[in-house]
Design an enzyme around this catalytic site. Structure first.
Site, PDB file in Angstrom:
ATOM      1  N   GLU A 163     -59.171  93.770 -77.343  1.00 12.55           N
ATOM      2  CA  GLU A 163     -57.814  93.702 -77.219  1.00 12.55           C
ATOM      3  C   GLU A 163     -57.546  92.346 -78.454  1.00 12.55           C
ATOM      4  O   GLU A 163     -58.246  91.401 -78.567  1.00 12.55           O
ATOM      5  CB  GLU A 163     -56.869  93.381 -75.840  1.00 12.55           C
ATOM      6  N   GLY A 305     -63.779  89.133 -77.039  1.00 15.20           N
ATOM      7  CA  GLY A 305     -62.328  89.831 -77.564  1.00 15.20           C
ATOM      8  C   GLY A 305     -62.839  90.604 -78.505  1.00 15.20           C
ATOM      9  O   GLY A 305     -63.751  90.770 -79.298  1.00 15.20           O
ATOM     10  N   GLU A 306     -61.111  91.662 -79.134  1.00 16.52           N
ATOM     11  CA  GLU A 306     -60.858  92.512 -80.231  1.00 16.52           C
ATOM     12  C   GLU A 306     -62.095  93.200 -80.364  1.00 16.52           C
ATOM     13  O   GLU A 306     -62.537  94.390 -80.994  1.00 16.52           O
ATOM     14  CB  GLU A 306     -61.416  91.485 -81.505  1.00 16.52           C
ATOM     15  N   ALA A 307     -62.771  94.469 -78.983  1.00 12.91           N
ATOM     16  CA  ALA A 307     -63.722  94.726 -78.582  1.00 12.91           C
ATOM     17  C   ALA A 307     -64.681  94.736 -79.663  1.00 12.91           C
ATOM     18  O   ALA A 307     -65.826  95.553 -79.824  1.00 12.91           O
ATOM     19  CB  ALA A 307     -63.032  96.459 -79.702  1.00 12.91           C
TER      20      ALA A 307
END
Length: 339
Positions: A163, A305-307
């Protein structure tokens, strides 16, 4: 795949009727592990991962030919409470950075050998401020879950979810409190770098939101609607779609875990096909992982975050598959077994 739900009641029914993994495939994988040229259990979690992949891919020798990373981006009205040191417009700026290939996840997706798609939720229009209103209407929540559901491509061997959304550690902390108890101080962390005053504002915002939405806290899906965000709802939808398509899932950090944890609270086995990729440095993640009975695969002090953590864990799963498929048995190698 078209979402087979149109409201929260039908979504709940789907969560309660999810298919299980293939015990036969995992049993055959476990039996194969016992024949390979190594002491029993000596590859530790790699052995467990190979059997987990076998169970959810429904084949005794799992593979990772098609891996995709989905990053859902959304904005949050609660940023009006100054719960982040960054302005909400950073979400759109980072989405542009993803598209240009300049973010960490772009580099890590390449290392993982994974495809990457970034999906803007609700045109990056923010949710309502959870201290003053429901984050989403029921229609908005269901639409976001359905977007995540439809984003999962058929035939994947592994799905990673992540996300991007300024303010979303606040909503994730509020949702964690709703699902597992506690208050703002229990779950709030410093997110993207809050100072002490900012952390105090964040805790106060979470407590205010929990008080305002107290009547929704007994229902995990209503809690996700009232306290979450468009990207969190989409993560829930993607995890559901993966289960129906027999695709194992790697979750990223705190926000992803909170989003998927709503499923665990509806159906205790609902996240058996998902693993937490890494222990985020965000304050509440270790407790959240423990609450759903998981031990993250990695612990590198990350909180991006960001995977990013999910992408980093993919090579670990590739190693598990390589050993499982490629190692010789004792008989094949002519190696003596224990006397």
């Amino acid at each position: 795949m078209t979402a087979p739900f149109t409201d929260i009641d039908s979504l709940r029914r789907l969560c309660l009727a999810l298919p299980d993994g293939d015990d036969s495939a995992s049993g055959l994988a476990l039996a194969r592990q016992a024949t390979l040229t190594k002491p029993a259990g000596s590859l530790g979690r790699l052995e467990e991962l190979a059997c987990w992949l076998a169970r959810w891919q429904r084949r005794p020798v799992p593979r990772l030919d098609r891996v995709e990373i989905l990053v859902f981006a959304g904005n949050h009205g609660v940023t009006a409470q100054r719960v982040s040191p960054f302005p909400a417009e950073v979400t759109a700026q980072m989405v542009a950075n993803f598209a240009a290939g300049g973010a960490a996840i772009n580099q890590l997706a390449g290392v993982a050998g994974a495809g990457l798609r970034v999906i803007e939720m609700a045109g990056l229009v923010p949710t309502d401020d959870i201290t003053r209103a429901d984050a989403m209407s029921e229609a908005g929540f269901i639409a976001a879950v359905a977007t995540g559901f439809a984003a999962v491509a058929p035939g994947l061997d592994l799905l990673c979810v992540g996300e991007m959304g300024i303010g979303n550690t606040t909503t994730a902390a509020a949702l964690a409190a709703a699902l597992f108890g506690g208050d703002g101080a229990t779950w709030a962390g410093r997110g993207t770098g809050l100072d002490d005053a900012g952390l105090a504002r964040k805790i106060a915002a979470i407590d205010s939101a929990l008080a305002r939405h107290a009547t929704a806290l007994h229902d995990p899906l209503q809690a996700a609607r009232c306290l979450g965000g468009f990207e969190l709802a989409a993560i829930l939808g993607a995890v559901l779609a993966a289960r129906l398509q027999h695709i194992p899932v790697l979750l990223d950090g705190f926000v992803c875990t909170a989003a998927a944890a709503a499923l665990v609270r509806v159906a205790p086995s609902g996240l058996d096909h998902g693993l937490i990729s890494h222990r985020s440095a965000e304050a509440g993640h270790a407790a959240l992982a423990a609450a759903i009975g998981q031990v993250p695969l990695l612990d590198l002090g990350m909180r991006l975050g960001e995977a990013s953590g999910a992408a980093l864990a993919v090579p670990i799963l590739r190693a598990a598959c390589a050993c499982h498929a490629g190692m010789a048995s004792f008989a094949e190698a002519g190696v003596s077994t224990r006397a």
